[in-house]
Design a protein around this motif. Structure first.
Motif, PDB file in Angstrom:
ATOM      1  N   GLY A   1      15.104 -13.532  -8.524  1.00  0.00           N
ATOM      2  CA  GLY A   1      16.026 -12.456  -8.882  1.00  0.00           C
ATOM      3  C   GLY A   1      17.404 -12.991  -9.237  1.00  0.00           C
ATOM      4  O   GLY A   1      18.031 -12.541 -10.201  1.00  0.00           O
ATOM      5  N   PHE A   2      17.882 -13.956  -8.462  1.00  0.00           N
ATOM      6  CA  PHE A   2      19.162 -14.592  -8.757  1.00  0.00           C
ATOM      7  C   PHE A   2      19.118 -15.287 -10.116  1.00  0.00           C
ATOM      8  O   PHE A   2      20.023 -15.129 -10.940  1.00  0.00           O
TER       9      PHE A   2
ATOM     10  N   THR B   1      18.533  -7.261  -5.657  1.00  0.00           N
ATOM     11  CA  THR B   1      17.196  -7.861  -5.585  1.00  0.00           C
ATOM     12  C   THR B   1      16.967  -8.492  -4.215  1.00  0.00           C
ATOM     13  O   THR B   1      15.894  -8.337  -3.629  1.00  0.00           O
ATOM     14  N   THR B   2      17.964  -9.171  -3.693  1.00  0.00           N
ATOM     15  CA  THR B   2      17.844  -9.795  -2.373  1.00  0.00           C
ATOM     16  C   THR B   2      17.662  -8.741  -1.285  1.00  0.00           C
ATOM     17  O   THR B   2      16.840  -8.903  -0.386  1.00  0.00           O
TER      18      THR B   2
ATOM     19  N   TYR C   1      14.354  -8.419   0.961  1.00  0.00           N
ATOM     20  CA  TYR C   1      14.429  -8.528   2.418  1.00  0.00           C
ATOM     21  C   TYR C   1      13.742  -7.339   3.079  1.00  0.00           C
ATOM     22  O   TYR C   1      12.971  -7.502   4.023  1.00  0.00           O
ATOM     23  N   HIS C   2      14.014  -6.146   2.548  1.00  0.00           N
ATOM     24  CA  HIS C   2      13.379  -4.954   3.118  1.00  0.00           C
ATOM     25  C   HIS C   2      11.864  -5.020   2.978  1.00  0.00           C
ATOM     26  O   HIS C   2      11.134  -4.714   3.920  1.00  0.00           O
ATOM     27  N   ARG C   3      11.403  -5.449   1.800  1.00  0.00           N
ATOM     28  CA  ARG C   3       9.957  -5.455   1.535  1.00  0.00           C
ATOM     29  C   ARG C   3       9.242  -6.610   2.234  1.00  0.00           C
ATOM     30  O   ARG C   3       8.174  -6.432   2.808  1.00  0.00           O
ATOM     31  N   TYR C   4       9.789  -7.806   2.173  1.00  0.00           N
ATOM     32  CA  TYR C   4       9.064  -8.993   2.630  1.00  0.00           C
ATOM     33  C   TYR C   4       9.435  -9.472   4.028  1.00  0.00           C
ATOM     34  O   TYR C   4       8.772 -10.360   4.551  1.00  0.00           O
TER      35      TYR C   4
END
Length: 114
Positions: free
Chosen positions: A31-32, A64-65, A69-72
């Motif tokens: 994403g970065f 994106t980060t 973080y929330h998803r993974y």
């Protein structure tokens, strides 16, 4: 540089269970890279300054980060991986690769000035 085992101990989900950090780190890194590769170009094409383009790219990378973080990490349930058949996970991976390829191909098109 910490090893994978040391990193794994640093990431816990909302239930306090350790989770594998690699998917989060890969998605955040991609994403970065995508945000700072394409964001400033598109924003400057629309007439904004380079500084504004960098701010927009930074915001996109931060978003994106946060989503990764929330998803993974935060909502990850390691036990669920054993419940989903490998064929279904592989099919989802293929769909993700196709979607990612199409997204990068669309970003590679010349930006249209409005």
């Amino acid at each position: 540089m910490p090893t994978r085992h040391q990193l794994r101990g640093m990431f816990h989900n909302s239930e306090g269970i350790r989770v594998d950090p690699v998917p989060f780190l890969v998605v955040s890194g991609l994403g970065f890279a995508v945000a700072f590769s394409f964001g400033p170009i598109y924003v400057t094409t629309l007439g904004a300054s380079l500084a504004a383009g960098l701010v927009v790219a930074g915001a996109a990378a931060l978003a994106t980060t946060a989503v990764a973080y929330h998803r993974y990490v935060w909502t990850e349930r390691p036990a669920l991986r054993r419940e989903i058949p490998a064929a279904a996970r592989f099919r989802r991976l293929i769909y993700g690769l196709i979607g990612g390829f199409l997204a990068v191909a669309a970003l590679a098109l010349p930006p249209l000035a409005l």
